[in-house]
Design an enzyme around this catalytic site. Structure first.
Site, PDB file in Angstrom:
ATOM      1  N   TYR A 122       0.863  -1.184   0.000  1.00 56.16           N
ATOM      2  CA  TYR A 122       0.000   0.000   0.000  1.00 56.16           C
ATOM      3  C   TYR A 122       0.900   1.236   0.000  1.00 56.16           C
ATOM      4  O   TYR A 122       1.440   1.633   1.024  1.00 56.16           O
ATOM      5  CB  TYR A 122      -0.837  -0.073   1.267  1.00 56.16           C
ATOM      6  CG  TYR A 122      -1.958   0.928   1.429  1.00 56.16           C
ATOM      7  CD1 TYR A 122      -2.250   1.876   0.466  1.00 56.16           C
ATOM      8  CD2 TYR A 122      -2.756   0.881   2.567  1.00 56.16           C
ATOM      9  CE1 TYR A 122      -3.290   2.766   0.647  1.00 56.16           C
ATOM     10  CE2 TYR A 122      -3.804   1.772   2.755  1.00 56.16           C
ATOM     11  CZ  TYR A 122      -4.073   2.710   1.794  1.00 56.16           C
ATOM     12  OH  TYR A 122      -5.108   3.589   1.986  1.00 56.16           O
ATOM     13  N   LYS A 161      -0.406  -1.217  -4.729  1.00 56.22           N
ATOM     14  CA  LYS A 161      -1.387  -0.135  -4.843  1.00 56.22           C
ATOM     15  C   LYS A 161      -0.601   1.153  -5.014  1.00 56.22           C
ATOM     16  O   LYS A 161       0.069   1.608  -4.087  1.00 56.22           O
ATOM     17  CB  LYS A 161      -2.216  -0.089  -3.557  1.00 56.22           C
ATOM     18  CG  LYS A 161      -3.222   1.046  -3.443  1.00 56.22           C
ATOM     19  CD  LYS A 161      -3.938   0.932  -2.094  1.00 56.22           C
ATOM     20  CE  LYS A 161      -5.045   1.947  -1.892  1.00 56.22           C
ATOM     21  NZ  LYS A 161      -4.597   3.332  -1.878  1.00 56.22           N
TER      22      LYS A 161
END
Lengths: 308, 308
Positions: free
Chosen positions: A142, A170
């Site tokens: 992330y 991501k």
């Protein structure tokens, strides 16, 4: 590029992953409101639900609260796969979150390098190595520099992608022309290999990222308004790039709110509050949310675009 | 300026406030090492001890761990006043820390606006208002933009100083000539009034800040090397500005480490480890600490300057 066999099909990390809010009133999680948000996501047939993302205020919740939200999510998501954010300032607490997510039946984990003291690349690599070694669940890296204040290099993406268990990256959205987007996604793809999915975030950039070859859209606003975001995702993944771009352009007044009001969480909360999905003041203090003028502008945009 | 009567003498927030490390090995706090650090501070007659500052890794510890460190500090600080850092991402958790600090007998509190989502000025003001209203203990406003990513304006200092209970402002150090330092401290003094102490932080800037009129030095390295920092503080507060500047200049190789290695915590831990005050690997993961080359340079500087 690595030649390892992926232990998870990339399809779990493909399409629209919707990030619901965790509504909080008077410092308590409102479970009924949260389940109501989940039901909308299941009904809209999103590809996955990511509980406890930044939009789910994970960083503000205790280990116990996070375990409870994970249980609620798995229990109320039907056949929709559930990913769970496990990031925390301390590795010890990350590992506790991993354990509860695994026990509850999550299918994947999302990990951000949350920081107080700024983290070095060595700190972050070791964090991901430790967590990947501690679980059989696939991990999403992330990358959210606006909240973690850590900047990933493409080379670090590559090193992490070579770890067994890393399933997706991501990436932050950015404002650029389609050619620049394609070049950037190609560059990341070359670094991470084909076995790792690339997901775009930053809501205004979903269509651009998917059209440039991203596999997934990790979307904050899609946790509250899943249908328009699912429409964009399906068009883009079907190769209808122009349609996806037009659908996204039609939402420009919504994207402008994110830019003008400094990030997505407060805007998403205001949208959910305006639609009556959650009661007012749904964020954990010290976050007061948008002020009254800002909320009026959010309401005006939601009504004008007929978002629901 | 306000005309309220201060409820705490400014002298509690004057002089050298030393910030000890909270040594952590294998994810557990090493209480014996921590008490050993406290004993050095008492022996050096620092003016106050601030437990659980950034140097004390407060952001990484649970509410229970923080209560325990507070108890240990009060029990082992003799007549030296104890201030305690109570910051946390969530206001609820800040209030729990306030309660345990008060119960343990702390004499003051230090509060930083810790962030994950970036905070607005309204968020931060309301956080301080809430905490100040919840306790009778005086509060230090902890301005540490490198870790909180929140930037205070001078005007906000002024609004906070007008709240009953705000006793001191801990300002970041900055590299500037003496005249610019004096101008900045005068500007803050005009905004906050005479009843609030101004404390400088950023270790290399202690002498400059004190010489420019700051009342206190909130020092990270002073928690591990109290004697040389006490010497600088005493000279500056006695008006011997040149002596304070010379003593500080003699430590330039130490200050350079903070600049070159990106902040103070890792350097302070390496100093304490080199001196045998704490065992190696004394920081909470994911913080790995300095690498071997950096540790060698720290050791070389400590030995050359004969720091102890």
């Amino acid at each position: 590029m690595t030649d390892q066999t992926p232990r998870t099909p990339r399809s779990l990390f493909t399409g629209l992953s919707a990030f619901p809010l965790t509504p909080i009133h008077d410092e308590k999680i409102d479970e009924a409101e949260y389940v109501g948000l989940l039901e909308r996501l299941v009904a809209a047939e999103v590809d996955s639900i990511t509980a406890l993302g930044s939009t789910g205020s994970y960083a503000y919740l205790s280990t116990d609260e996070r375990a409870r939200v994970t249980e609620l999510t798995v229990a109320n998501s039907g056949h929709t796969p559930v990913l769970v954010g496990v990031g925390a300032l301390r590795t010890r607490d990350v590992l506790a979150n991993v354990e509860s997510a695994q026990a509850a039946g999550a299918q994947g984990l999302l990990l951000a390098p949350v920081s107080y003291q700024s983290l070095t690349e060595a700190d972050v690599f070791e964090l991901f190595r430790t967590v990947a070694a501690a679980t059989d669940l696939p991990l999403v890296v992330y990358d959210n520099p606006g909240t973690t204040h850590f900047t990933f290099t493409t080379e670090l993406y590559g090193r992490l992608a070579a770890l067994d268990g890393i399933a997706s990256i991501k990436i932050p959205g950015f404002d650029a022309a389609p050619d620049a987007w394609t070049q950037r996604v190609d560059e990341i793809r070359a670094a991470v290999g084909d076995h790792v999915s690339i997901g775009v975030s930053g809501d205004g950039f979903g269509a651009a990222g998917l059209n440039a070859g991203c596999d997934a859209w990790y979307t904050a606003i899609g946790g509250t308004l899943p249908t328009p975001m699912a429409d964009i995702t399906r068009a883009a993944l079907a190769g209808e790039t122009e349609k996806a771009a037009l659908l996204s352009a039609a939402l420009q007044p919504l994207w402008d709110l994110f830019t003008d009001f400094g990030g997505s969480l407060r805007v998403v909360a205001a949208v959910a509050e305006h639609l009556g999905l959650v009661r007012p003041h749904s964020l954990p203090l010290p976050l007061l949310g948008l002020d009254d003028d800002q909320k009026r502008r959010v309401a005006e945009v939601v009504d004008r675009l007929e978002l629901s």
